[in-house]
Design a protein around this motif. Sequence first.
Motif, PDB file in Angstrom:
ATOM      1  N   GLU A  62      36.382   0.505  45.859  1.00  0.00           N
ATOM      2  CA  GLU A  62      35.000   0.044  45.973  1.00  0.00           C
ATOM      3  C   GLU A  62      34.061   0.989  45.220  1.00  0.00           C
ATOM      4  OE1 GLU A  62      31.742  -1.372  49.346  1.00  0.00           O
ATOM      5  OE2 GLU A  62      33.685  -0.541  49.958  1.00  0.00           O
ATOM      6  N   VAL A  63      33.097   0.392  44.495  1.00  0.00           N
ATOM      7  CA  VAL A  63      32.122   1.170  43.730  1.00  0.00           C
ATOM      8  C   VAL A  63      30.713   0.752  44.134  1.00  0.00           C
ATOM      9  CG1 VAL A  63      33.645   1.581  41.765  1.00  0.00           C
ATOM     10  CG2 VAL A  63      32.257  -0.487  41.824  1.00  0.00           C
ATOM     11  N   ASP A  71      35.856  -5.716  36.494  1.00  0.00           N
ATOM     12  CA  ASP A  71      35.700  -5.391  37.912  1.00  0.00           C
ATOM     13  C   ASP A  71      36.154  -6.569  38.760  1.00  0.00           C
ATOM     14  OD1 ASP A  71      34.714  -2.872  37.527  1.00  0.00           O
ATOM     15  OD2 ASP A  71      32.615  -3.401  37.835  1.00  0.00           O
ATOM     16  N   LYS A  72      36.318  -6.301  40.059  1.00  0.00           N
ATOM     17  CA  LYS A  72      36.587  -7.367  41.018  1.00  0.00           C
ATOM     18  C   LYS A  72      35.397  -7.456  41.970  1.00  0.00           C
ATOM     19  CE  LYS A  72      40.623  -7.509  43.146  1.00  0.00           C
ATOM     20  NZ  LYS A  72      41.672  -7.133  44.144  1.00  0.00           N
ATOM     21  N   VAL A  73      34.925  -8.665  42.206  1.00  0.00           N
ATOM     22  CA  VAL A  73      33.849  -8.867  43.168  1.00  0.00           C
ATOM     23  C   VAL A  73      34.377  -9.701  44.331  1.00  0.00           C
ATOM     24  CG1 VAL A  73      31.933  -8.628  41.555  1.00  0.00           C
ATOM     25  CG2 VAL A  73      33.014 -10.852  41.828  1.00  0.00           C
ATOM     26  N   ILE A  74      33.964  -9.340  45.534  1.00  0.00           N
ATOM     27  CA  ILE A  74      34.292 -10.107  46.733  1.00  0.00           C
ATOM     28  C   ILE A  74      33.039 -10.900  47.088  1.00  0.00           C
ATOM     29  CG2 ILE A  74      35.177 -10.037  49.075  1.00  0.00           C
ATOM     30  CD1 ILE A  74      37.051  -8.832  46.942  1.00  0.00           C
ATOM     31  N   VAL A 112      28.069 -10.736  36.503  1.00  0.00           N
ATOM     32  CA  VAL A 112      28.094  -9.480  35.763  1.00  0.00           C
ATOM     33  C   VAL A 112      26.710  -8.847  35.877  1.00  0.00           C
ATOM     34  CG1 VAL A 112      28.378  -8.397  33.509  1.00  0.00           C
ATOM     35  CG2 VAL A 112      29.864 -10.300  34.171  1.00  0.00           C
ATOM     36  N   GLY A 113      26.658  -7.641  36.396  1.00  0.00           N
ATOM     37  CA  GLY A 113      25.384  -6.966  36.608  1.00  0.00           C
ATOM     38  C   GLY A 113      24.880  -7.054  38.035  1.00  0.00           C
ATOM     39  N   ALA A 114      25.578  -7.806  38.877  1.00  0.00           N
ATOM     40  CA  ALA A 114      25.183  -7.927  40.277  1.00  0.00           C
ATOM     41  C   ALA A 114      25.744  -6.766  41.090  1.00  0.00           C
ATOM     42  CB  ALA A 114      25.674  -9.252  40.845  1.00  0.00           C
ATOM     43  N   LYS A 115      25.073  -6.439  42.192  1.00  0.00           N
ATOM     44  CA  LYS A 115      25.515  -5.361  43.087  1.00  0.00           C
ATOM     45  C   LYS A 115      25.823  -5.933  44.459  1.00  0.00           C
ATOM     46  CE  LYS A 115      23.369  -1.417  42.935  1.00  0.00           C
ATOM     47  NZ  LYS A 115      22.303  -0.380  43.014  1.00  0.00           N
ATOM     48  N   ALA A 116      26.554  -5.168  45.250  1.00  0.00           N
ATOM     49  CA  ALA A 116      26.886  -5.584  46.615  1.00  0.00           C
ATOM     50  C   ALA A 116      25.606  -5.825  47.406  1.00  0.00           C
ATOM     51  CB  ALA A 116      27.745  -4.535  47.295  1.00  0.00           C
ATOM     52  N   GLY A 117      25.581  -6.920  48.154  1.00  0.00           N
ATOM     53  CA  GLY A 117      24.422  -7.263  48.969  1.00  0.00           C
ATOM     54  C   GLY A 117      23.454  -8.211  48.293  1.00  0.00           C
ATOM     55  N   LYS A 148      31.039  -7.167  47.902  1.00  0.00           N
ATOM     56  CA  LYS A 148      31.634  -5.894  47.504  1.00  0.00           C
ATOM     57  C   LYS A 148      31.946  -5.929  46.005  1.00  0.00           C
ATOM     58  CE  LYS A 148      34.991  -4.424  50.155  1.00  0.00           C
ATOM     59  NZ  LYS A 148      36.372  -4.227  50.702  1.00  0.00           N
ATOM     60  N   VAL A 149      31.823  -4.779  45.374  1.00  0.00           N
ATOM     61  CA  VAL A 149      32.232  -4.624  43.968  1.00  0.00           C
ATOM     62  C   VAL A 149      33.319  -3.567  43.926  1.00  0.00           C
ATOM     63  CG1 VAL A 149      31.529  -3.989  41.624  1.00  0.00           C
ATOM     64  CG2 VAL A 149      29.936  -5.244  43.107  1.00  0.00           C
ATOM     65  N   GLU A 150      34.424  -3.886  43.269  1.00  0.00           N
ATOM     66  CA  GLU A 150      35.531  -2.943  43.165  1.00  0.00           C
ATOM     67  C   GLU A 150      35.871  -2.694  41.697  1.00  0.00           C
ATOM     68  OE1 GLU A 150      38.781  -4.565  45.367  1.00  0.00           O
ATOM     69  OE2 GLU A 150      37.890  -4.122  47.325  1.00  0.00           O
TER      70      GLU A 150
END
Length: 269
Positions: A62-63, A71-74, A112-117, A148-150
């Motif tokens: 997780e980053v 990257d992997k996004v949940i 692409v460019g999005a953050k967790a939350g 989540k971003v991994e």
Amino acid sequence: FELTKDEDGQDLEFTASFEVYPEVEVKGVSDIEIEKPVVEITDEDLDNMMETLQKQHATWKEVKRKAKKDDKVIIDFVGSIDGEEFEGGKAEDFALELGKDRMIPGFEKPLVGAKAGEEVTIEVTFPEDYHAENLKGKDAVFQTTVKKVEGLNLPKVDEEFAKLFGVEEGGVDALKAEVRKNMQRELNQTLKAQVKEDVIAKLVEANEIDIPQALIDQEVNALREQAKQRFSQQGGGQNLPDLPAELFTDNAKRRVSIGLLLGEVIKQN
């Protein structure tokens, strides 16, 4: 087989027609010119392969940054068409690797460019050839939550990494030498196969053979059976109807020609 005379007290006479192997005369062998490519494994090729090996043993971590390609996004998402949710358009804790293009066109780009939350609205159009008939060509909106971003955590290339590939002594240098050797061997095999195919293609081109239909039919049947076996192995051959001969005829003719020509070359040498 045609009976031409069948009379009491007389010799039986008939006419029989049958196909025979053609007389094969291989021509133009001395005129065949093939350019054999010479290719070496470069340091850049080796570096790329080492990175591939790293990725094979990588882990996700997780980053706390914006998502980027690879990257992997949940995510959770809910899809709708004209404001109405549709079947199959909703998921929770969906893992998506960015850059793999496994979703419909346009789905990944807004992530692409999005953050967790963050909440992301994704607008897409289903392709005209989409498998679900009711969604073909439809515009859809996916309300998406990035949970989540991994990022891909690559292992360090060191002695322990080398041991993963059975290299117990010599460390990274020994691993690279082994990898380079394997890459060169596979490249040489590929080049050898390509040269062989080029020679055969020119040999067939220079020698047109009148192939008996019986040989073509025999090869068509063999190719048809091979195709059915492949489908069966994939779980789809049990109820497969007989495939039309036309699908295999050109390939069958070429294979028979190659067999006859190579047989004659071997006989002469």
